[in-house]
Structure formats: structure tokens, C-alpha cells
Design an enzyme around this catalytic site. Structure first.
Site, PDB file in Angstrom:
ATOM      1  N   SER A   1       0.847  -1.027   0.005  1.00 47.03           N
ATOM      2  CA  SER A   1       0.002   0.197  -0.116  1.00 47.03           C
ATOM      3  C   SER A   1       0.773   1.332  -0.217  1.00 47.03           C
ATOM      4  CB  SER A   1      -0.850   0.026   1.394  1.00 47.03           C
ATOM      5  OG  SER A   1      -0.135   0.268   2.420  1.00 47.03           O
TER       6      SER A   1
ATOM      7  N   ASN B   1      -3.049  -3.596  12.209  1.00 49.21           N
ATOM      8  CA  ASN B   1      -4.299  -3.595  12.083  1.00 49.21           C
ATOM      9  C   ASN B   1      -4.878  -2.615  12.727  1.00 49.21           C
ATOM     10  OD1 ASN B   1      -3.743  -6.083  10.377  1.00 49.21           O
ATOM     11  ND2 ASN B   1      -4.720  -7.337  11.842  1.00 49.21           N
TER      12      ASN B   1
ATOM     13  N   THR C   1     -41.015  22.764 -13.077  1.00 53.70           N
ATOM     14  CA  THR C   1     -41.110  21.458 -12.441  1.00 53.70           C
ATOM     15  C   THR C   1     -41.287  20.708 -14.034  1.00 53.70           C
ATOM     16  OG1 THR C   1     -43.410  21.634 -12.662  1.00 53.70           O
ATOM     17  CG2 THR C   1     -42.468  21.811 -10.388  1.00 53.70           C
ATOM     18  N   HIS C   2     -40.343  19.505 -13.828  1.00 55.24           N
ATOM     19  CA  HIS C   2     -40.480  18.896 -15.321  1.00 55.24           C
ATOM     20  C   HIS C   2     -39.726  19.583 -16.636  1.00 55.24           C
ATOM     21  CE1 HIS C   2     -43.321  16.038 -13.787  1.00 55.24           C
ATOM     22  NE2 HIS C   2     -43.870  17.030 -13.337  1.00 55.24           N
TER      23      HIS C   2
ATOM     24  N   SER D   1     -13.028  27.562 -26.898  1.00 56.76           N
ATOM     25  CA  SER D   1     -12.952  26.318 -27.578  1.00 56.76           C
ATOM     26  C   SER D   1     -11.609  26.525 -28.806  1.00 56.76           C
ATOM     27  CB  SER D   1     -13.935  26.329 -28.794  1.00 56.76           C
ATOM     28  OG  SER D   1     -13.575  25.678 -30.070  1.00 56.76           O
TER      29      SER D   1
ATOM     30  N   ASN E   1     -17.119  28.297 -22.715  1.00 52.81           N
ATOM     31  CA  ASN E   1     -17.562  27.076 -22.150  1.00 52.81           C
ATOM     32  C   ASN E   1     -17.572  26.712 -20.351  1.00 52.81           C
ATOM     33  OD1 ASN E   1     -18.086  26.152 -24.866  1.00 52.81           O
ATOM     34  ND2 ASN E   1     -15.769  25.120 -25.024  1.00 52.81           N
TER      35      ASN E   1
ATOM     36  N   GLN F   1      -7.423  -2.905   2.895  1.00 52.03           N
ATOM     37  CA  GLN F   1      -6.440  -2.004   2.128  1.00 52.03           C
ATOM     38  C   GLN F   1      -6.838  -1.212   0.907  1.00 52.03           C
ATOM     39  OE1 GLN F   1      -2.023  -2.814   2.450  1.00 52.03           O
ATOM     40  NE2 GLN F   1      -2.240  -3.259   0.387  1.00 52.03           N
TER      41      GLN F   1
HETATM   42  N1  ARG Z   1      -1.114  -1.746   4.744  1.00 46.98           N
HETATM   43  C1  ARG Z   1      -2.293  -2.204   5.330  1.00 46.98           C
HETATM   44  C2  ARG Z   1      -3.607  -1.414   5.079  1.00 46.98           C
HETATM   45  O1  ARG Z   1      -3.510  -0.391   4.411  1.00 46.98           O
HETATM   46  C3  ARG Z   1      -2.191  -2.410   6.740  1.00 46.98           C
HETATM   47  C4  ARG Z   1      -1.506  -3.750   6.852  1.00 46.98           C
HETATM   48  C5  ARG Z   1      -2.120  -4.873   7.417  1.00 46.98           C
HETATM   49  N2  ARG Z   1      -1.510  -6.073   7.032  1.00 46.98           N
HETATM   50  C6  ARG Z   1      -1.568  -7.264   7.551  1.00 46.98           C
HETATM   51  N3  ARG Z   1      -1.025  -7.872   7.196  1.00 46.98           N
HETATM   52  N4  ARG Z   1      -2.157  -7.082   8.719  1.00 46.98           N
HETATM   53  O2  ARG Z   1      -4.655  -1.793   5.625  1.00 46.98           O
END
Ligand code: ARG
Length: 495
Positions: free
Chosen positions: A23, A106, A151-152, A273, A281, A318
Site C-alpha cells: 500500500s 491492523n 417542474t419537469h 474552444s 464553455n 487496504q
Molecule cells: N497496509 C495495510 C492497510 O493499509 C495495513 C497492514 C495490515 N496488514 C497485515 N498483514 N495485517 O490496510
């Protein structure tokens, strides 16, 4: 960089697979929060004597020394790994080896996302408030500017431009209300949940939460690491705001067309344009209109990823995060530009009022008048006026001309009674601005009622601004306190 954190369980690795699951490419919005979380966690560990003051001092000094624009190493799995790995390299295993004692990526990632989301929600509320300020500025100037109400997309009844714009103001106020509601649920701390089960390591969750400026805990540890409904909610709030902004954008686009000619937008928010030199525009409005689709797409993606995931943390989560940032970025930028563009708008009173001429949109008021002054049941009054409108169109006459000539005959045919309407009465009942002044129902298009609501609108803007300022101040205060504790040399005073 070789990976010290891989431990011993998995031996071989593939660069392609590592890149795929990383990530790091979209961790930058949470980087500074991850640093703060590491600080707060270390402060909690030393406070409960889980680590020695020497370990804490070394780790805190390392974290405090990281540059504010910390560069993310693309070869790492994520920012959480990267920081821990860099700490171990910089200050050694004997101290940095405790940084992740009692916490997991986590709980950390969920906490960091909440910290960034709450700050972006405040930015969103601020941008939406700017839209309101621009709207209120135009409303103030356009209290008696008459125009067709639709309306409409057909002329329905005359309204004032102020009344029309106030409808958008109110919608934005609800959007801001949704931001504040979402904020309260986002601003809870998952820290201390560890991987999913909590931890035997003594970490005072309340203490960590308060250091990070949270207003309480996400209590259940599994819920804390596995739930992303706060992200879905924040994006839903953004998506609804985008729908409201897109409706305003659509009107500005239509109204600046030659056919309507109601408004001219500032040059800054227009483009020409490349081939047709006369063109202006409304490209910013078009982009806002389009981005509402983008944000809805982000929301749809997030929902699809989140649904049916078993407890608790799964790496699928993620993939939710970048959609959240994209949706909030686009919405904040759209609102900011909408605010500027609305302030730049020049409305053409002549065109607005002119488009009411001979559109017969005061017909409802004539029908109401027949009920109130002549005791005709509304359904019959509706039929009489409908017949008069039809024959006006056929004969190419105005409703006023036709009504003064034929009301008697038509009313006799429909009710059996011959009605005679006073010429002055007829004139005033068919005059747009006069009919608007007859409106007494709350929230109606009477300039007086709109002015009254404008006072309420100013109060809303002030309340919104003060909520944003208070929330930001409390986050800043927590951050200052955290940094002060980190820089306190004597660990005993770190409470
Ligand atoms: N990079 C992860 C996220 O953005 C967090 C890591 C959790 N990975 C894990 N193997 N427990 O959610």
C-alpha cells in the site's frame, strides 16, 4: 531495502507479489498520523512500565526526528513497516525492537485512516460552508429578482432567484449536518485493539485515544480492526454532497446557454474552444457534474470490496482506503470551486424576468383567486383557467387578454354561473411579483419569507464555522500535547 520485519515464517518472496500487495503507493495521506500513533503508543508503554525509559526516549527521539515530509520507500510493504524498519536501522534493535510491542498494523492503520478522515471531513465542512457563503451573497442581492420556477423543466410558477438559490443553501446545510454526524463516529480510537483480540501488554487505550485527539474508543477489538463503515459513511456523505453540487452545476451549465441566458460565469471558470473563437464553455461546472459520478464510483467500489468480508482484518480492506481519499479530495475541490464560481456569477435580471412574459405561469394564482373571491370549488377553478390557457394558446392571446374577454363564458360553461372579474384584480393576480407577495406558507417564494430565512441562514453559517474551528482547535491541542510529552526529557512526568 531488505526486509527485517519478514521474520522467519515465510522464506521466499517475489518482487511482483510484494509490489502487488503493497500500500506504500497510497500511504502518504496517513504517514504523519502513523508517526503520531507510534509516539502515543510508546508513551503509553513507558507509562505502564512495559518498556524502560531508555527504550522510550530512544524511540521517541527517533520518531520526533523524522522529517515532516517523510519520503515513502517504494520497496516496502507499507508505511507501518517502513517506519519500524527505519527505526531499527537507525537506533538499533535493543530499543526500536519494542516499537510494535502491544500493537499491530491492523489497529494502527484503522486509527491512522480515522485521523486523516476526520481532518478531511473538517476540510469538507469548510468547503461546503464556503458554498453557502457564496449562495447567501447572491440571495441577498436577488430577493426580488423574478424568474420562472420549473417542474419537469417546464415553467411552473414564478419564483424569485433568491428562493431558488436558497433551496440549494438548505441542501448544503444538510450535507454539512451529515459531515458533523459522520465526524462523531469517525473520531473514535481503535488503538489497543492490536491485531484483533486486544493485548496482554498493558496499554491504556483511553490514554492513547486522548493523546491522539479522539473522542472515545472503538471498543470491541475485532470491530476496531475490521470495520470500515466509517469510511463508507464519510464517502456516502461526500457522494450526497456531490449530488447536490452536481445539480447546481447542471443549472449553471443550462443557464449559461444561449437559450436561457440567465447567467454569465466568471472567465476564470470557463474555457474557450480551440476552433470556435466565440465560445465560452462552463468547463468547471461540467467537471463538478462529472466528478459526482467519480465519487459515486468510489463509493460503489468501497461497498463492493467491504461486503461479505469475514471478521476480522483482511487485506481487502487496504483497497478501500484510496477510494476514500479520492472521494474526499474530489468533493472538497468541487465544493471549493463551486463556491468561487457562484461568487463570480452575474445574473441577467432582464432575461430572468423576460422569460416569464406570456408563459402563463401565474395561472395557478388566477385559479386560487377564483376560489377565494368567487367561491368556485378549486377543481372547477382549475378547469376554467385551464380552458382559458388553452384558448389563449390557440388564439395567440395573453392569458390576461383572454381572461378579461372570455372568463364569463367559460365559467358559465363549467360551473353554470357567470363570473365577472374586476380588471384590476385580474391584472394584479397575473403579475408575477404581486402574486409572490401573496404567498404566506412558510418557505414559500415571497421575498419577505426568503429574507426571514436568510437570517436563519447566516446563523447556520456562523454555527458551521464555529464547529469547524472548535474541532480543529481540539485536534491541534491534542497534537501539541503529544509533541510536548514526546519532547519531555524526564520520563516520569510523561503522564
Ligand atoms: N497496509 C495495510 C492497510 O493499509 C495495513 C497492514 C495490515 N496488514 C497485515 N498483514 N495485517 O490496510
Amino acid at each position: 531495502m531488505s526486509n527485517i520485519l519478514r521474520g522467519s515464517r515465510v522464506k521466499r518472496s517475489s518482487k511482483r507479489a510484494n509490489d502487488f500487495i503493497s500500500s506504500i503507493g497510497f500511504d502518504s495521506p496517513i504517514t504523519k498520523h502513523v508517526v503520531s500513533i507510534n509516539m502515543a503508543h510508546m508513551l503509553a508503554l513507558v507509562r505502564s512500565k512495559e518498556v524502560t525509559p531508555e527504550v522510550a526516549s530512544a524511540c521517541l527521539a527517533f520518531l520526533d526526528g523524522l522529517p515532516p515530509d517523510l519520503q515513502l520507500d517504494p520497496s516496502t510493504e507499507d508505511v507501518h513497516h517502513m517506519i519500524e524498519q527505519q527505526a531499527i536501522r537507525a537506533i538499533g534493535m535493543e530499543t526500536a525492537g519494542y516499537m510494535n510491542f502491544g500493537k499491530s498494523r491492523n489497529d494502527q492503520v484503522s486509527t491512522a485512516i480515522r485521523m486523516q478522515a476526520r481532518s478531511r471531513l473538517l476540510d469538507l465542512a469548510e468547503a461546503l460552508t464556503k458554498v453557502q457563503v457564496s449562495l447567501a451573497g447572491q440571495i441577498r442581492k436577488r430577493k426580488t429578482t423574478i424568474m420562472p420556477g420549473y417542474t419537469h423543466l417546464q415553467h411552473a410558477q414564478p419564483v424569485t432567484l433568491a428562493h431558488h438559490l436558497q433551496s440549494h443553501f438548505d441542501a448544503i446545510q444538510r450535507d454539512i449536518g451529515r459531515v458533523t454526524d459522520a465526524y462523531a463516529r469517525v473520531n473514535k480510537s481503535p488503538m489497543g485493539a492490536a491485531a484483533l483480540a486486544g493485548t496482554s501488554v498493558r496499554v491504556d487505550r483511553e490514554y492513547v485515544a486522548s493523546l491522539l485527539g479522539f473522542d472515545g474508543l472503538v471498543e470491541n477489538a475485532m470491530d476496531a480492526v475490521s470495520s470500515r463503515d466509517f469510511a463508507l459513511e464519510s464517502t456516502s456523505v461526500a457522494a450526497i454532497a456531490m449530488v447536490d453540487l452536481s445539480r447546481m452545476a447542471e443549472e449553471l451549465i443550462l443557464w449559461s446557454s444561449t437559450e436561457f441566458g440567465f447567467v454569465e460565469l466568471g472567465d476564470e471558470y470557463s474555457a474557450t474552444s480551440s476552433i470556435m473563437p466565440q465560445k465560452k464553455n462552463p468547463v468547471v461546472a461540467e467537471t463538478v457534474r462529472a466528478k459526482s459520478g467519480t465519487v459515486l464510483g468510489a463509493l460503489t467500489g468501497m461497498f463492493a470490496i467491504s461486503k461479505s468480508l469475514p471478521n476480522s482484518y483482511n487485506l481487502d480492506l487496504q483497497e478501500v482506503t484510496p477510494h476514500l481519499w479520492k472521494a474526499l479530495d474530489d468533493t472538497i475541490e468541487s465544493a471549493t470551486l463551486m463556491a468561487e464560481m457562484l461568487a463570480s456569477a452575474r445574473f441577467d435580471e432582464g432575461r430572468l424576468a423576460g422569460s416569464l412574459s406570456s408563459d402563463m405561469s401565474t395561472a395557478t394564482e388566477l385559479a386560487n383567486h377564483l376560489v377565494e373571491r368567487y367561491g368556485v370549488p378549486f377543481r372547477q377553478a382549475h378547469a376554467i383557467v385551464g380552458e382559458l390557457v388553452r384558448s389563449s394558446v390557440e388564439k395567440g392571446r395573453t392569458l390576461e387578454q383572454n381572461a378579461s374577454r372570455n372568463l364569463g363564458e367559460v365559467s358559465k360553461k363549467i360551473t353554470g354561473k357567470l363570473l365577472k372579474i374586476d380588471k384590476d384584480d385580474l391584472q394584479s393576480v397575473l403579475d408575477a411579483l404581486k402574486t409572490l407577495k401573496l404567498i404566506g406558507s412558510a418557505g414559500g417564494s415571497n421575498p419577505l419569507l426568503v429574507s426571514r430565512l436568510l437570517l436563519r441562514d447566516s446563523k447556520s453559517v456562523e454555527q458551521n464555522k464555529s464547529w469547524i474551528a472548535r474541532s480543529r482547535a481540539s485536534l491541534d491541542l491534542a497534537d501539541e500535547r503529544l509533541k510536548k510529552l514526546v519532547r519531555t526529557k524526564d520520563n516520569e512526568v510523561r503522564t
